[in-house]
Design a protein around this motif. Structure first.
Motif, PDB file in Angstrom:
ATOM      1  N   LEU A   1       6.001   8.213   1.792  1.00 32.66           N
ATOM      2  CA  LEU A   1       4.715   7.920   1.158  1.00 32.66           C
ATOM      3  C   LEU A   1       4.953   7.507  -0.285  1.00 32.66           C
ATOM      4  N   LEU A   2       4.403   6.355  -0.675  1.00 31.57           N
ATOM      5  CA  LEU A   2       4.563   5.869  -2.039  1.00 31.57           C
ATOM      6  C   LEU A   2       3.562   6.551  -2.965  1.00 31.57           C
ATOM      7  N   ARG A   3       3.779   6.379  -4.252  1.00 29.90           N
ATOM      8  CA  ARG A   3       2.862   6.931  -5.246  1.00 29.90           C
ATOM      9  C   ARG A   3       1.577   6.114  -5.281  1.00 29.90           C
ATOM     10  N   THR A   4       0.507   6.758  -5.663  1.00 30.48           N
ATOM     11  CA  THR A   4      -0.784   6.099  -5.782  1.00 30.48           C
ATOM     12  C   THR A   4      -1.142   5.985  -7.256  1.00 30.48           C
ATOM     13  N   ALA A   5      -1.485   4.773  -7.695  1.00 35.83           N
ATOM     14  CA  ALA A   5      -1.838   4.563  -9.089  1.00 35.83           C
ATOM     15  C   ALA A   5      -3.150   5.271  -9.415  1.00 35.83           C
ATOM     16  N   VAL A   6      -3.257   5.761 -10.629  1.00 36.30           N
ATOM     17  CA  VAL A   6      -4.470   6.449 -11.071  1.00 36.30           C
ATOM     18  C   VAL A   6      -5.550   5.426 -11.390  1.00 36.30           C
ATOM     19  N   SER A   7      -6.739   5.627 -10.880  1.00 34.58           N
ATOM     20  CA  SER A   7      -7.846   4.716 -11.145  1.00 34.58           C
ATOM     21  C   SER A   7      -8.294   4.837 -12.594  1.00 34.58           C
ATOM     22  N   PRO A   8      -8.538   3.703 -13.287  1.00 38.26           N
ATOM     23  CA  PRO A   8      -8.996   3.771 -14.680  1.00 38.26           C
ATOM     24  C   PRO A   8     -10.296   4.547 -14.839  1.00 38.26           C
ATOM     25  N   SER A   9     -11.113   4.579 -13.793  1.00 35.49           N
ATOM     26  CA  SER A   9     -12.399   5.264 -13.890  1.00 35.49           C
ATOM     27  C   SER A   9     -12.253   6.775 -13.991  1.00 35.49           C
TER      28      SER A   9
ATOM     29  N   SER B   1       0.857  -1.188   0.000  1.00 38.24           N
ATOM     30  CA  SER B   1       0.000   0.000   0.000  1.00 38.24           C
ATOM     31  C   SER B   1       0.894   1.239   0.000  1.00 38.24           C
ATOM     32  N   PRO B   2       0.315   2.418  -0.233  1.00 36.48           N
ATOM     33  CA  PRO B   2       1.138   3.641  -0.250  1.00 36.48           C
ATOM     34  C   PRO B   2       1.799   3.971   1.083  1.00 36.48           C
ATOM     35  N   GLY B   3       1.356   3.352   2.173  1.00 38.04           N
ATOM     36  CA  GLY B   3       1.951   3.646   3.471  1.00 38.04           C
ATOM     37  C   GLY B   3       1.253   4.789   4.175  1.00 38.04           C
TER      38      GLY B   3
END
Length: 236
Positions: A144-152, A117-119
């Motif tokens: 803090l890690l990066r958060t993937a962009v949701s396809p929606s 998880s991003p932490g």
């Protein structure tokens, strides 16, 4: 020890991703405290769980990667202390979470698996000897890690460019094709075969973690309530 682990301040490709992050190697930090049989570990914990982390008494007590979701912490990157000496020819950075095989193999040895998880996460380095922990750094600031962009959230029908933009793009594409043809012709067939190898990442892969000799004849990983001298070796 007064050292604080940290992400390198310089620009690096892939310095922080959705499952990994880079750390500067703690060179020269343990030179005054380490013996030839000592190892250095990296403790990784969720930021809100670092205050309750307890150093293991020995290698057998080291929290494993697969325990992270429940224990909120684990230890990884076991490396001979000599690899962090001032004179060690080592890459300048470490990658935390870079071993994708950890999730699939189910092995018991310490893994450096992808972070789930991003932490945020906090980390510290711990020097371990045959009798247990010997020295440790301070905890890092939260990472803090990066958060993937949701396809929606991606618009499937982007705005249609104006006619002027289309014309300019077409002209540029045509010029690019002409230039590419000219360059390829100048290079010739032999030049095309002379590919040079290159690295696509600025952060090198994690090197194999060389470990020091085992502690005497005691069974590896055996925890003792107090430091004891190694058991005598019997000749066969």
């Amino acid at each position: 020890l007064p050292y604080v682990p940290h992400v390198p301040p310089t620009a690096l490709l892939g310095k922080v991703t959705a499952t990994t992050f880079a750390l500067e190697r703690p060179l020269c930090v343990f030179d005054r405290h380490a013996d030839v049989s000592d190892t250095v570990w990296l403790a990784v914990a969720f930021a809100n769980a670092s205050a309750t982390f307890r150093n293991p008494r020995c290698r057998a007590d080291v929290p494993r990667y697969k325990q992270l979701p429940t224990a909120r912490s684990y230890m990884t990157l076991e490396t001979a202390a000599a690899a962090y000496s001032c004179s060690a020819p080592s890459p300048p950075v470490l990658r935390v979470g870079g071993d994708t095989a950890c999730r699939d193999q189910g092995r018991q040895d310490p893994c450096n698996g992808p972070l789930p998880s991003p932490g945020p996460y906090r980390v510290k380095f711990l020097l371990m000897g045959c009798g247990g922990p010997k020295a440790e750094t301070l905890w890092s600031d939260p990472i803090l890690l990066r958060t993937a962009v949701s396809p929606s959230t991606i618009d499937p029908a982007p705005a249609r460019p104006g006619s002027d933009v289309v014309v300019i793009a077409s002209i540029l594409a045509s010029l690019g094709a002409v230039l590419a043809t000219a360059v390829l012709g100048a290079l010739g067939y032999e030049g095309l075969l002379g590919w040079e190898s290159y690295r696509t990442h600025h952060i090198p892969p994690t090197l194999p973690h060389s470990l020091p000799p085992s502690c005497g004849c005691n069974p590896p990983g055996l925890c003792r309530s107090a430091p004891q001298p190694p058991a005598p070796c019997q000749r066969t």
